[in-house]
Design a protein around this motif. Structure first.
Motif, PDB file in Angstrom:
ATOM      1  N   ALA A 258       0.730  -1.318   0.047  1.00 25.86           N
ATOM      2  CA  ALA A 258       0.078   0.154  -0.162  1.00 25.86           C
ATOM      3  C   ALA A 258       1.078   1.223  -0.241  1.00 25.86           C
ATOM      4  CB  ALA A 258      -0.921  -0.015   1.259  1.00 25.86           C
ATOM      5  N   SER A 259       0.325   2.352  -0.600  1.00 27.74           N
ATOM      6  CA  SER A 259       1.005   3.687  -0.530  1.00 27.74           C
ATOM      7  C   SER A 259      -0.245   4.599  -0.175  1.00 27.74           C
ATOM      8  CB  SER A 259       1.464   4.056  -1.850  1.00 27.74           C
ATOM      9  OG  SER A 259       0.460   4.299  -2.878  1.00 27.74           O
ATOM     10  N   VAL A 260       0.501   6.004   0.244  1.00 28.70           N
ATOM     11  CA  VAL A 260      -0.625   6.896   0.443  1.00 28.70           C
ATOM     12  C   VAL A 260      -0.239   8.225  -0.114  1.00 28.70           C
ATOM     13  CG1 VAL A 260       0.462   7.521   2.756  1.00 28.70           C
ATOM     14  CG2 VAL A 260      -1.897   8.395   2.115  1.00 28.70           C
ATOM     15  N   SER A 261      -1.045   9.177  -0.673  1.00 29.83           N
ATOM     16  CA  SER A 261      -0.677  10.312  -1.167  1.00 29.83           C
ATOM     17  C   SER A 261      -1.839  11.274  -0.468  1.00 29.83           C
ATOM     18  CB  SER A 261      -0.851  10.110  -2.812  1.00 29.83           C
ATOM     19  OG  SER A 261      -0.128   9.302  -3.304  1.00 29.83           O
ATOM     20  N   PRO A 262      -0.918  12.511  -0.034  1.00 29.29           N
ATOM     21  CA  PRO A 262      -1.957  13.284   0.783  1.00 29.29           C
ATOM     22  C   PRO A 262      -2.596  14.266  -0.086  1.00 29.29           C
ATOM     23  CG  PRO A 262       0.262  13.848   0.877  1.00 29.29           C
ATOM     24  CD  PRO A 262       0.460  12.531   0.124  1.00 29.29           C
ATOM     25  N   LEU A 263      -3.821  14.734   0.400  1.00 26.29           N
ATOM     26  CA  LEU A 263      -4.487  15.666  -0.266  1.00 26.29           C
ATOM     27  C   LEU A 263      -4.559  16.716   0.478  1.00 26.29           C
ATOM     28  CD1 LEU A 263      -8.030  13.676  -1.457  1.00 26.29           C
ATOM     29  CD2 LEU A 263      -6.398  15.005  -2.665  1.00 26.29           C
ATOM     30  N   GLU A 264      -4.044  18.053  -0.132  1.00 21.62           N
ATOM     31  CA  GLU A 264      -3.990  19.133   0.446  1.00 21.62           C
ATOM     32  C   GLU A 264      -5.218  19.912   1.262  1.00 21.62           C
ATOM     33  OE1 GLU A 264      -2.253  23.811  -0.266  1.00 21.62           O
ATOM     34  OE2 GLU A 264      -2.318  22.253  -1.761  1.00 21.62           O
ATOM     35  N   ASN A 265      -5.526  19.456   2.527  1.00 21.81           N
ATOM     36  CA  ASN A 265      -6.464  20.178   3.346  1.00 21.81           C
ATOM     37  C   ASN A 265      -7.852  19.245   2.991  1.00 21.81           C
ATOM     38  OD1 ASN A 265      -4.927  21.989   4.521  1.00 21.81           O
ATOM     39  ND2 ASN A 265      -5.415  23.479   2.751  1.00 21.81           N
ATOM     40  N   SER A 266      -7.790  17.914   2.371  1.00 22.00           N
ATOM     41  CA  SER A 266      -8.790  17.371   2.034  1.00 22.00           C
ATOM     42  C   SER A 266      -8.759  15.788   2.274  1.00 22.00           C
ATOM     43  CB  SER A 266      -9.065  17.297   0.655  1.00 22.00           C
ATOM     44  OG  SER A 266      -9.360  18.754   0.071  1.00 22.00           O
ATOM     45  N   GLY A 267      -7.708  15.348   3.109  1.00 22.54           N
ATOM     46  CA  GLY A 267      -7.637  13.889   3.440  1.00 22.54           C
ATOM     47  C   GLY A 267      -6.474  13.317   2.593  1.00 22.54           C
ATOM     48  N   ALA A 268      -6.674  11.980   2.104  1.00 19.74           N
ATOM     49  CA  ALA A 268      -5.586  11.314   1.703  1.00 19.74           C
ATOM     50  C   ALA A 268      -6.164  10.368   0.488  1.00 19.74           C
ATOM     51  CB  ALA A 268      -4.809  10.489   2.463  1.00 19.74           C
ATOM     52  N   VAL A 269      -5.312   9.901  -0.459  1.00 20.83           N
ATOM     53  CA  VAL A 269      -5.662   8.915  -1.369  1.00 20.83           C
ATOM     54  C   VAL A 269      -5.001   7.640  -0.949  1.00 20.83           C
ATOM     55  CG1 VAL A 269      -5.608   7.806  -3.759  1.00 20.83           C
ATOM     56  CG2 VAL A 269      -6.270  10.569  -3.284  1.00 20.83           C
ATOM     57  N   TYR A 270      -5.398   6.399  -0.741  1.00 22.04           N
ATOM     58  CA  TYR A 270      -4.696   5.324  -0.600  1.00 22.04           C
ATOM     59  C   TYR A 270      -4.446   4.126  -1.645  1.00 22.04           C
ATOM     60  CZ  TYR A 270      -4.546   6.829   4.547  1.00 22.04           C
ATOM     61  OH  TYR A 270      -4.280   7.261   5.614  1.00 22.04           O
ATOM     62  N   MET A 271      -3.684   3.780  -1.913  1.00 22.36           N
ATOM     63  CA  MET A 271      -3.825   2.735  -3.064  1.00 22.36           C
ATOM     64  C   MET A 271      -3.278   1.323  -2.376  1.00 22.36           C
ATOM     65  SD  MET A 271      -4.493   4.419  -5.700  1.00 22.36           S
ATOM     66  CE  MET A 271      -4.482   3.053  -6.953  1.00 22.36           C
ATOM     67  N   PHE A 272      -3.906   0.462  -2.848  1.00 23.59           N
ATOM     68  CA  PHE A 272      -3.763  -1.001  -2.276  1.00 23.59           C
ATOM     69  C   PHE A 272      -3.513  -1.879  -3.666  1.00 23.59           C
ATOM     70  CE2 PHE A 272      -5.867   1.102   0.868  1.00 23.59           C
ATOM     71  CZ  PHE A 272      -5.166   0.584   2.232  1.00 23.59           C
ATOM     72  N   LYS A 273      -2.670  -2.937  -3.334  1.00 20.18           N
ATOM     73  CA  LYS A 273      -2.647  -4.036  -4.358  1.00 20.18           C
ATOM     74  C   LYS A 273      -2.405  -5.552  -3.699  1.00 20.18           C
ATOM     75  CE  LYS A 273      -0.219  -5.114  -8.781  1.00 20.18           C
ATOM     76  NZ  LYS A 273       0.339  -4.657  -9.687  1.00 20.18           N
ATOM     77  N   ASN A 274      -3.225  -6.325  -3.920  1.00 16.03           N
ATOM     78  CA  ASN A 274      -3.345  -7.585  -3.253  1.00 16.03           C
ATOM     79  C   ASN A 274      -1.932  -8.551  -3.536  1.00 16.03           C
ATOM     80  OD1 ASN A 274      -3.863 -10.136  -2.345  1.00 16.03           O
ATOM     81  ND2 ASN A 274      -5.910  -9.972  -2.354  1.00 16.03           N
ATOM     82  N   THR A 275      -1.202  -8.703  -2.643  1.00 15.38           N
ATOM     83  CA  THR A 275       0.009  -9.440  -2.703  1.00 15.38           C
ATOM     84  C   THR A 275      -0.136 -10.707  -3.354  1.00 15.38           C
ATOM     85  OG1 THR A 275      -0.149 -10.199  -0.369  1.00 15.38           O
ATOM     86  CG2 THR A 275       1.146  -8.121  -0.618  1.00 15.38           C
ATOM     87  N   GLU A 276      -1.262 -11.582  -3.411  1.00 13.22           N
ATOM     88  CA  GLU A 276      -1.530 -12.562  -4.121  1.00 13.22           C
ATOM     89  C   GLU A 276      -0.729 -12.295  -5.517  1.00 13.22           C
ATOM     90  OE1 GLU A 276      -5.195 -14.220  -3.787  1.00 13.22           O
ATOM     91  OE2 GLU A 276      -5.134 -14.813  -1.640  1.00 13.22           O
ATOM     92  N   ARG A 277      -1.348 -11.273  -6.299  1.00 17.82           N
ATOM     93  CA  ARG A 277      -0.989 -11.101  -7.615  1.00 17.82           C
ATOM     94  C   ARG A 277       0.639 -10.845  -7.630  1.00 17.82           C
ATOM     95  NH1 ARG A 277      -5.056  -9.891 -11.036  1.00 17.82           N
ATOM     96  NH2 ARG A 277      -7.037  -9.352  -9.912  1.00 17.82           N
TER      97      ARG A 277
END
Length: 449
Positions: free
Chosen positions: A126-145
């Motif tokens: 997983a990774s996270v990218s911060p939104l300026e004053n609006s929260g965050a965007v989280y990205m996930f990828k299943n490790t099975e792949r």
């Protein structure tokens, strides 16, 4: 016979296996880490792209568009607000995702952050990218792949490894056979030599160490074969050379001792006995001299000798015996040439060579003696116009009891020791002797001091 090829092949195989194993492990680890880093970088970049779109147009329509797009890929997106509550998600949020979101640090850099990279034991990277004053965007990828991708990579590595080991085993098998084949042949040759069979023939090798070893073994076998023949001839020659004068001595002594023998006959028989005893004494002396040379107990008393005068004296003493056979004995020496030599032994060398020239030359021919200095060496040449020496005999004429004329003609005489003694005496003076000869055209001996 295959033991050495098995050992060499095993050593090669284990060595290459270790080297290839280390290289394969390093390559495998590098590729996996590189591939995981690419996946994480791709995940983080995808999150940053979504973040940039949301910062440009943060609306429900944009959020829905992003989540709908990610629902059709192998990655998942979760968008949260400033309080950490999930605003939208491309898939239902499970416990593993919630744990990663909860564990997000407070200070996330603008470029984003990898939150989970354990692809072996965790459910997601997983990774996270911060939104300026609006929260965050989280990205996930299943490790099975990811694990499936690594499994395929491992399969390719195993296949490549098996093919490499198989080809390596075959190559090493042929290589070890190629290397050990000449060694096996040399081992068989030395076994035959050890058993007394010197009739071995080894193929001509290359210019490497194995080729040189094979050539040395072949030369050794040829030399031993020659020495075996020489030993047999030596024993036969010793037997003949000793038996003949002893037979004469005993026979004529018996005749001379008979009561009816006249004084004239007895005197003649005693003269023959004396000649044979002298010949026998010379033979024994020659053998004794050679034995002393072999044991390094033969002494050379060197002194300064003016060679031209020295050779002139030998020429004066030997010329009558050559004239008796109508053979011209010529001598050439200009100026003064000095060497350090034992006069007695050096005279023995020259007389032996001249005696051979006289024996094997016909009437009307010429024999020459020549002395000259060249650079720092002195050259002495004795050349005749006699029978010559066949090419196949030239390598062996300095061996003891070797005769070019195997008939042992009494007219020519000789014991076969003369040239052997000459060679030993020349080398004892620190010189060398060579010969050149053509059958029927004469022989040239050259001494270089």
């Amino acid at each position: 016979m295959d033991r050495i090829s098995f050992k060499i092949g095993t050593v090669f195989f284990i060595t290459i296996l270790l080297v290839e194993g280390v290289l394969f492990y390093y390559l495998h680890s590098s590729i996996i880490h590189s591939r995981i880093d690419e996946e994480l970088a791709s995940l983080q970049t995808r999150g940053n792209n979504h973040r940039d779109i949301l910062e440009t147009s943060y609306s429900q329509e944009t959020i829905h568009h992003i989540t709908a797009m990610e629902s059709k890929t192998d990655t998942h997106v979760i968008i949260t607000d400033q309080t950490g509550e999930v605003v939208s998600s491309s898939v239902p949020t499970d416990h593993s995702m919630q744990e990663i979101i909860t564990g997000t640090p407070e200070d996330v850099p603008r470029a984003g952050l990898v939150l989970e990279n354990d692809w072996k034991d965790k459910q997601y990277i997983a990774s996270v990218s911060p939104l300026e004053n609006s929260g965050a965007v989280y990205m996930f990828k299943n490790t099975e792949r990811v694990q499936s991708l690594i499994a395929k990579l491992n399969k390719h590595f195993w296949l490549a490894g098996i093919l490499l080991l198989t080809s390596m085993a075959v190559i090493i098998l042929f290589l070890s056979r190629f290397i050990t084949k000449p060694v096996i042949k040399m081992n068989e040759a030395t076994s035959k030599i050890r058993q007394g069979d010197y009739s071995v023939t080894l193929p001509r090798g290359g210019k490497d160490e194995l080729g040189e070893l094979a050539e040395s073994i072949q030369v050794l076998a040829d030399d031993l074969n020659h020495m075996k023949r020489q030993r047999n001839e030596f024993l036969a020659s010793i037997s003949h050379e000793l038996r003949t004068p002893l037979t004469y001595i005993k026979g004529y002594a018996d005749i001379a001792a008979k009561a009816g023998t006249t004084p004239e006959d007895r005197s003649h028989y005693l003269q023959i006995i004396h000649e044979e005893a002298t010949k026998l004494s010379g033979l024994v002396k020659g053998l004794f001299d050679l034995a002393k040379m072999d044991e390094n107990t033969f002494t050379i008393q060197k002194e300064t000798v003016e060679l031209c005068e020295f050779m002139r004296g030998i020429h004066s003493r030997m010329a009558p015996s050559f004239n008796e056979k109508n053979i011209a004995l010529n001598f050439v020496c200009h100026g003064e040439v000095y060497i350090e030599a034992d006069p007695t032994r050096f005279e023995q060398i020259i007389i032996n060579l001249l005696d051979n020239a006289r024996k094997y030359s016909e009437a009307g021919t010429a024999t020459s003696m020549q002395v000259f200095k060249k650079s720092s060496t002195v050259h002495i040449i004795v050349k005749d116009e006699g029978k010559g020496i066949p090419e196949e005999d030239q390598a062996w004429v300095f061996d003891r009891f070797y005769r070019v004329d195997k008939s042992r003609s009494k007219a020519l005489g000789g014991s076969g020791l003369g040239l052997a003694i000459v060679k030993e005496l020349v080398e004892a003076h620190g010189g060398k002797i060579t010969l050149s000869s053509k059958n029927g055209k004469g022989t040239t001996f050259e001494i270089i001091i």
